[in-house]
Write a protein that holds these residues in place. Structure first.
Motif, PDB file in Angstrom:
ATOM      1  N   UNK A 274       0.844  -1.205   0.000  1.00 24.72           N
ATOM      2  CA  UNK A 274       0.000   0.000   0.000  1.00 24.72           C
ATOM      3  C   UNK A 274       0.873   1.248   0.000  1.00 24.72           C
ATOM      4  N   UNK A 275       0.333   2.293  -0.583  1.00 24.08           N
ATOM      5  CA  UNK A 275       1.015   3.576  -0.649  1.00 24.08           C
ATOM      6  C   UNK A 275       0.948   4.261   0.718  1.00 24.08           C
ATOM      7  N   UNK A 276       2.014   4.927   1.103  1.00 23.47           N
ATOM      8  CA  UNK A 276       2.074   5.594   2.407  1.00 23.47           C
ATOM      9  C   UNK A 276       1.005   6.662   2.541  1.00 23.47           C
ATOM     10  N   UNK A 277       0.765   7.408   1.484  1.00 23.86           N
ATOM     11  CA  UNK A 277      -0.243   8.469   1.539  1.00 23.86           C
ATOM     12  C   UNK A 277      -1.625   7.911   1.823  1.00 23.86           C
ATOM     13  N   UNK A 278      -1.956   6.784   1.194  1.00 20.92           N
ATOM     14  CA  UNK A 278      -3.249   6.142   1.420  1.00 20.92           C
ATOM     15  C   UNK A 278      -3.392   5.707   2.869  1.00 20.92           C
ATOM     16  N   UNK A 279      -2.324   5.177   3.426  1.00 20.13           N
ATOM     17  CA  UNK A 279      -2.352   4.720   4.813  1.00 20.13           C
ATOM     18  C   UNK A 279      -2.537   5.897   5.753  1.00 20.13           C
ATOM     19  N   UNK A 280      -1.806   6.975   5.517  1.00 18.53           N
ATOM     20  CA  UNK A 280      -1.923   8.159   6.377  1.00 18.53           C
ATOM     21  C   UNK A 280      -3.332   8.732   6.304  1.00 18.53           C
ATOM     22  N   UNK A 281      -3.894   8.816   5.099  1.00 21.72           N
ATOM     23  CA  UNK A 281      -5.266   9.314   4.946  1.00 21.72           C
ATOM     24  C   UNK A 281      -6.263   8.430   5.694  1.00 21.72           C
ATOM     25  N   UNK A 282      -6.111   7.116   5.559  1.00 18.73           N
ATOM     26  CA  UNK A 282      -7.032   6.190   6.215  1.00 18.73           C
ATOM     27  C   UNK A 282      -6.915   6.268   7.734  1.00 18.73           C
ATOM     28  N   UNK A 283      -5.704   6.376   8.242  1.00 17.40           N
ATOM     29  CA  UNK A 283      -5.501   6.451   9.693  1.00 17.40           C
ATOM     30  C   UNK A 283      -6.025   7.772  10.240  1.00 17.40           C
ATOM     31  N   UNK A 284      -5.812   8.859   9.521  1.00 17.57           N
ATOM     32  CA  UNK A 284      -6.338  10.149   9.981  1.00 17.57           C
ATOM     33  C   UNK A 284      -7.868  10.144   9.961  1.00 17.57           C
TER      34      UNK A 284
END
Length: 92
Positions: free
Chosen positions: A54-64
């Motif tokens: 998974x892309x880091x940006x996608x993970x950060x968006x999902x966690x936020x």
């Protein structure tokens, strides 16, 4: 009433699809189900990121998004508990 839930939740939580004549229980159930789904999505993306899928940006968006959803759920829970306590103190 659902507008109030969406305003508390912020931009990360979308309004559940509920008919206007739905009960409070149905609205609360739909909102909590959507919150759980948001948290599971963030968890799944985090696991995929650990595996390099998974892309880091996608993970950060999902966690936020999951964090905002959790904060909204806690705020709603606190309001329900304080309302219950206030009602229980009323003289009959």
């Amino acid at each position: 009433m659902l507008d109030g839930l969406a305003n508390i939740a912020g931009p990360g939580l979308t309004r559940p699809n509920i008919a206007p004549e739905a009960t409070f229980t149905a609205a609360l159930s739909a909102a909590s189900g959507q919150a759980v789904e948001t948290l599971r999505n963030a968890e799944g993306l985090s696991l995929k990121a650990l595996q390099g899928e998974a892309d880091t940006r996608e993970v950060v968006d999902a966690v936020m998004n999951a964090e905002q959803t959790l904060q909204a759920a806690i705020a709603i829970r606190d309001k329900i508990v304080s309302s219950y306590l206030e009602i229980s103190r009323m003289a009959i």
